[in-house]
Scaffold this motif. Structure first.
Motif, PDB file in Angstrom:
ATOM      1  N   ILE A 197      75.572  49.420  23.717  1.00 48.92           N
ATOM      2  CA  ILE A 197      76.363  49.555  25.112  1.00 48.92           C
ATOM      3  C   ILE A 197      77.506  50.212  25.150  1.00 48.92           C
ATOM      4  O   ILE A 197      78.618  49.875  24.143  1.00 48.92           O
ATOM      5  N   VAL A 200      80.041  48.832  30.490  1.00 50.27           N
ATOM      6  CA  VAL A 200      79.274  47.824  31.193  1.00 50.27           C
ATOM      7  C   VAL A 200      78.410  48.554  32.458  1.00 50.27           C
ATOM      8  O   VAL A 200      77.327  48.157  32.785  1.00 50.27           O
ATOM      9  N   VAL A 218      80.274  41.923  38.039  1.00 54.24           N
ATOM     10  CA  VAL A 218      81.060  42.466  37.282  1.00 54.24           C
ATOM     11  C   VAL A 218      82.329  42.642  37.777  1.00 54.24           C
ATOM     12  O   VAL A 218      83.291  42.483  37.174  1.00 54.24           O
ATOM     13  N   ARG A 225      83.695  45.105  28.002  1.00 59.08           N
ATOM     14  CA  ARG A 225      83.018  45.265  26.836  1.00 59.08           C
ATOM     15  C   ARG A 225      83.463  44.513  25.677  1.00 59.08           C
ATOM     16  O   ARG A 225      83.830  44.937  24.550  1.00 59.08           O
ATOM     17  N   LEU A 230      80.312  39.763  27.969  1.00 61.40           N
ATOM     18  CA  LEU A 230      78.702  40.359  27.850  1.00 61.40           C
ATOM     19  C   LEU A 230      77.770  39.244  27.921  1.00 61.40           C
ATOM     20  O   LEU A 230      76.846  39.324  28.602  1.00 61.40           O
ATOM     21  N   LEU A 233      77.727  37.995  31.291  1.00 65.59           N
ATOM     22  CA  LEU A 233      76.708  39.127  32.199  1.00 65.59           C
ATOM     23  C   LEU A 233      75.500  38.680  31.986  1.00 65.59           C
ATOM     24  O   LEU A 233      74.523  38.629  33.071  1.00 65.59           O
TER      25      LEU A 233
END
Length: 241
Positions: A197, A200, A218, A225, A230, A233
């Motif tokens: 990653i 994002v 988001v 990040r 995360l 998310l």
């Protein structure tokens, strides 16, 4: 009479709510049980190893540690969908990206194979995933932050600083030292290839669906990040149908 009817209605609602709570709890427990209560098999029949490493990397040879935890903890290997091994002492070498396990007085390197679904070691959960490095596919261990259709994982960066010969006025050399630095984050969709990653936004754009919902999430949650963000998310994406 009105008070009796009102009491009856309240009692009926209470019974319905209690039933729904009980039902939802049962569903949740069923999901947990389906994951936890797999057929238990002997780890010796399902864990392959490449070599014994007993005696290697003794403490007096370096400073710091390449391990997530120096001590061996009970580890369980989840094989594909329906089996898990009985516990065996394990520990994870972050620098070498290797899982070690003990059998009697000997320590072995676990052979990574794609039939491994997940590995729990102490309080940590790992998945085994494929990623590209040096223009070839490799298998690596990734610590799970959140799992589902979208897995998000992390690795701590560990560097080995070489030892130095003794300088003037020094009686002993400087030992090689393992340095534990920051974390790198990864994701995996539908158990496919593992990707790092970088941003994002790039993660969201790589998803095959729900991109509008994910962009809004988001923005609303100010996802960055970081491990906690995360995890949020991935949990949100995995909740979407």
């Amino acid at each position: 009479m009105n008070s009796v009817a009102g009491y009856s209605r309240r009692l009926s609602k209470l019974i319905i709510v209690s039933f729904l709570l009980l039902l939802s709890t049962g569903v949740m427990n069923a999901q947990i049980v389906s994951y936890k209560d797999r057929n238990v098999v002997d780890y010796q029949d399902y864990i392959n190893y490449s070599k014994a490493i007993t005696g290697a990397n003794k403490g007096e040879d370096y400073e710091g540690s390449p391990y997530m935890d120096d001590e061996f903890k009970d580890g369980i290997v989840f094989i594909e969908k329906d089996r898990k091994t009985n516990p065996v002492p394990m520990r994870y070498n972050m620098y070498a990206d290797q899982m070690e396990f003990k059998r009697g007085d000997f320590t072995y390197l676990m052979e990574p194979v794609l039939s491994i679904d997940m590995i729990s070691v102490g309080e940590h959960l790992f998945i085994l995933g494929e990623y590209i490095e040096a223009n070839k596919y490799n298998l690596g261990f990734f610590e799970v932050i959140d799992t589902g259709r979208l897995n998000v994982m992390m690795k701590q960066v560990v560097r080995l600083r070489p030892g130095q010969a003794p300088k003037a006025m020094e009686s002993a050399p400087t030992l090689p030292t393992y340095l534990k630095l920051g974390f790198e984050y990864y994701y995996q969709l539908d158990k496919g290839e593992v990707f790092k990653i970088s941003k994002v936004k790039a993660l969201v754009e790589s998803l095959p669906d729900h991109q509008d919902e994910m962009r809004q999430f988001v923005k609303k949650e100010r996802i960055s990040r970081k491990k906690e963000d995360l995890g949020k998310l991935a949990a949100y994406y995995n909740s979407l149908k």
